[in-house]
Design an enzyme around this catalytic site. Sequence first.
Site: not given
Length: 328
Positions: A206, A254
């Site tokens: 991420t 994220e």
Amino acid sequence: MVMIVYKIKYNEIPKLKPMSAAIGFFDGFHKGHEQLIAAAISEAKKNHLKSAVITFAPDPWTVFKPDANRDHLLSDEEKEQFCKNLGIDEMIIIEFTREFAALSPGQFNEMLVKLNVKYLVCGFDFTYGYKGLGNPQTLKEQDAFHVEVISSVNDEDGKISSSRIESLIRQGEVSKAASLLGYIYSVNGKVVHGFKRGSSLLGFPTANIETPAGIVLPELGVYTGMAAVDGILYPAMINVGYNPTFDNHSISIEGNLLDFHQDLYGKIVRFFFVSRIRPEIRFNNLDELITQLESDQKAVKPALAKEKALIRATGSLWSLKDSFVIIG
């Protein structure tokens, strides 16, 4: 096109060319705002005037209640970008102060005359001046410029407004918010180092961005969406929250970018929230979490495939290119 931005005080007005202007605070640039701007641009083209947006900064709320936290749908810089991409010639940002707020309706009108306004477009509920006594009717009490008043722009649930859109986003209703905005809501920030659990433990790398200050954030949860990297949109699964499985104590944003394998650390990335998949969940173990993430990720591309027109409108506003993965 180069848009000129003037940041001025109400009593220090530069010499400007005759203009057709839309006036307001314009947080979010929703469908109601778009009608004001379209009317101002149309009149400018018909009468060979400069098209303009007249707005105010900082937010009047922060002037009268400086200790109150006030989040917005767009930053001042993002408003400027939107005005430019909507085709505005000039953006006039008047410094909002207590002295400016104390102007009588007549004094405010005189300021507009000095700005060389020839045609002014405002919303039906626009107020200004001392105790908000100014309104569309008082704007019309002068003969130096024409005033066009845009009626309430509504959907089936009522008036489209920035406060209503903000409430929807805070509830995670980002798809409904997009229908009122006319584009997909987004936040941006610099990619920073996170805990690296996504790549090392879960197999879902991420990009973690710094949480933007003063900007409305969606309700905690997992979203289908997109990430803008270097002017290109990529499909993304986005999480807003505390990652309860890992007991984090601060909120993070994220995104897991699909079909993307570049290093993003230090880059500015914008996340677009298309639809909410689910709330944050505390899982009993990593296997449960991974299984759920696999399911969440599979929801991304089908959700984007349903919103091609909205994605193109969003890309146009932000001067972005569609990823081939999204549009096909």
